[in-house]
Design a protein around this motif. Sequence first.
Motif, PDB file in Angstrom:
ATOM      1  N   UNK A 109       0.832  -1.205   0.000  1.00  0.00           N
ATOM      2  CA  UNK A 109       0.000   0.000   0.000  1.00  0.00           C
ATOM      3  C   UNK A 109       0.866   1.254   0.000  1.00  0.00           C
ATOM      4  N   UNK A 110       1.945   1.253   0.828  1.00  0.00           N
ATOM      5  CA  UNK A 110       2.813   2.420   0.883  1.00  0.00           C
ATOM      6  C   UNK A 110       4.012   2.159   1.765  1.00  0.00           C
ATOM      7  N   UNK A 111       5.145   2.719   1.402  1.00  0.00           N
ATOM      8  CA  UNK A 111       6.378   2.508   2.149  1.00  0.00           C
ATOM      9  C   UNK A 111       6.275   3.117   3.549  1.00  0.00           C
ATOM     10  N   UNK A 112       5.650   4.284   3.657  1.00  0.00           N
ATOM     11  CA  UNK A 112       5.608   4.993   4.944  1.00  0.00           C
ATOM     12  C   UNK A 112       4.793   4.232   5.983  1.00  0.00           C
ATOM     13  N   UNK A 113       3.942   3.299   5.524  1.00  0.00           N
ATOM     14  CA  UNK A 113       3.107   2.543   6.453  1.00  0.00           C
ATOM     15  C   UNK A 113       3.780   1.272   6.965  1.00  0.00           C
ATOM     16  N   UNK A 114       5.025   1.023   6.590  1.00  0.00           N
ATOM     17  CA  UNK A 114       5.693  -0.232   6.944  1.00  0.00           C
ATOM     18  C   UNK A 114       5.734  -0.436   8.457  1.00  0.00           C
ATOM     19  N   UNK A 115       6.027   0.620   9.201  1.00  0.00           N
ATOM     20  CA  UNK A 115       6.076   0.498  10.660  1.00  0.00           C
ATOM     21  C   UNK A 115       4.738   0.088  11.237  1.00  0.00           C
ATOM     22  N   UNK A 116       3.641   0.651  10.706  1.00  0.00           N
ATOM     23  CA  UNK A 116       2.300   0.290  11.173  1.00  0.00           C
ATOM     24  C   UNK A 116       1.988  -1.170  10.859  1.00  0.00           C
ATOM     25  N   UNK A 117       2.381  -1.632   9.658  1.00  0.00           N
ATOM     26  CA  UNK A 117       2.156  -3.039   9.317  1.00  0.00           C
ATOM     27  C   UNK A 117       2.898  -3.951  10.293  1.00  0.00           C
ATOM     28  N   UNK A 118       4.163  -3.579  10.591  1.00  0.00           N
ATOM     29  CA  UNK A 118       4.959  -4.385  11.504  1.00  0.00           C
ATOM     30  C   UNK A 118       4.338  -4.466  12.887  1.00  0.00           C
ATOM     31  N   UNK A 119       3.787  -3.360  13.373  1.00  0.00           N
ATOM     32  CA  UNK A 119       3.166  -3.368  14.702  1.00  0.00           C
ATOM     33  C   UNK A 119       1.887  -4.198  14.731  1.00  0.00           C
ATOM     34  N   UNK A 120       1.124  -4.186  13.624  1.00  0.00           N
ATOM     35  CA  UNK A 120      -0.072  -5.033  13.545  1.00  0.00           C
ATOM     36  C   UNK A 120       0.331  -6.504  13.607  1.00  0.00           C
TER      37      UNK A 120
END
Length: 504
Positions: free
Chosen positions: A115-126
């Motif tokens: 979806x987007x590179x900037x969201x990688x941290x959010x994906x990892x936390x999920x």
Amino acid sequence: MIESHSSPTVSDASSNDGDLGVLLRRSPPSSTAAEQALLGAILTNNKAYERVSDFLEPAHFSDPLNGRIYEAIARRIERGQLADPVTMRAEFEHTGVLDAAGGPAYLAKLLTAMVGIVNAGDYGRVIHDAWVRRQLIDIGETVVNNAFGARPDLDGSDQIAASEEALFKLATERGQEGGFVSFTKALTEAVSVATKAYQRSGDVVGLTSGLRDFDKRTGGLHPSDLIILAGRPAMGKTALATKIAFSAARSILRDAEDSGEKPKGSVAIFSLEMSSEQLATRILSGEAEVSGEKIRRGDIGQKEFDRFVRVARELQRLPLYIDDTPAISLSAMRTRCRRLARTQGLSLVVVDYLQLMRPAIGTKPDSRVLEISMITQGLKAIAKELSVPVIALSQLSRQVESREDKRPMLSDLRESGSIEQDADAVMFVYRDEYYLQQRQPKDSAYDSNDKFQAATEEWQRKMALVHNKAELILEKQRHGPTGMIQLYFEGEYTRFGDLDVIHE
């Protein structure tokens, strides 16, 4: 933001069997979409890996295939190599990792899911949060199975301790704690500590031990420090530790009274050898100056008894707590310290003594050395987690008795390697009077009365030099100097104090 799967709602709450059926049919928390989106983001731009590498591990993925892909990508990036669809396709075709998922087409699916590179941290936390929830489910299932009898070797109390240990391990090893602290913040904290030390009268920065020369040498008892106090039997280890604990509790109470508030901390003593009543009697004996031996025999007069009762009333207000559970486990001790810290505040922990402790419930060390190592590491972890000094008493090996000079050394510590390594400070209590008393001349050893008298006079001279004296040998101190500190020891009341060498 992508979220992990939620459980289906219960449509019919009237039937317990129906509720159980729904519970059994629920899928463990996971988010395949978040896993695929994260992998696609990293394959598109390897810098996305930096947003999750400090807390996310392959085992955190619910889909084992995604975990293996993440591990392979991380391995290449950690080696400084490029990890993109081209380089990874060659590696996966060679290893056959993607065969079960349809081959290289799965890589294309991952790129589509991004979806987007900037969201990688959010994906990892999920992904990480879903893993934590799965671990909690596993722990819960283990608790239920053990309660039903899966582990008949564990009684109810041990099962509680094992459950607490599993939860604590999950809380401390989940990969989110830690990280860098800016040097600016570290400097600010260092200046704050120095300011407090400067504003205080005297040399005590940490919690006072009640021993003037010890506080001068060490600056008091510091948070997060593990302090080992060792000695041979009858040297006074428990008496010295009790003195320090009592003085710290009295200091906490005095500070609270000066500010007109309740005490903000407390002192916890884990007495694995003596009962709480015996320990309290020892403290009372020293403070009331009534011989403990007389107290036990009831051989005290009305005046002494009245003083004993008066002092007892004064000491009731001390924020001092004693746990005399024999052979307490490390996990149970940690739980009780955390509970005391939460309810009363915690300033100091004293353990008498560490060789009588058990490691965490569920662990089975291969050797005694490994067991002691686990205990000392656990005590250090308690000191750091709760930010309090921990004083642990330790026995010494018998090799001390075989030497002419019986002053202890670091090598005399039982299982010395692990204890010495984990401790921030190691100190020994030694009384020359104890050993010299055993060398009193006997007339049968001399062929004339004159020789016996001369030997007796020499022995009495030496006894006078060491009478009521003790040595606290500071053999290791991570943050300061080492050396010997002279103390006063009063055997009648089993108490230590400062030795006035100036007016002696």
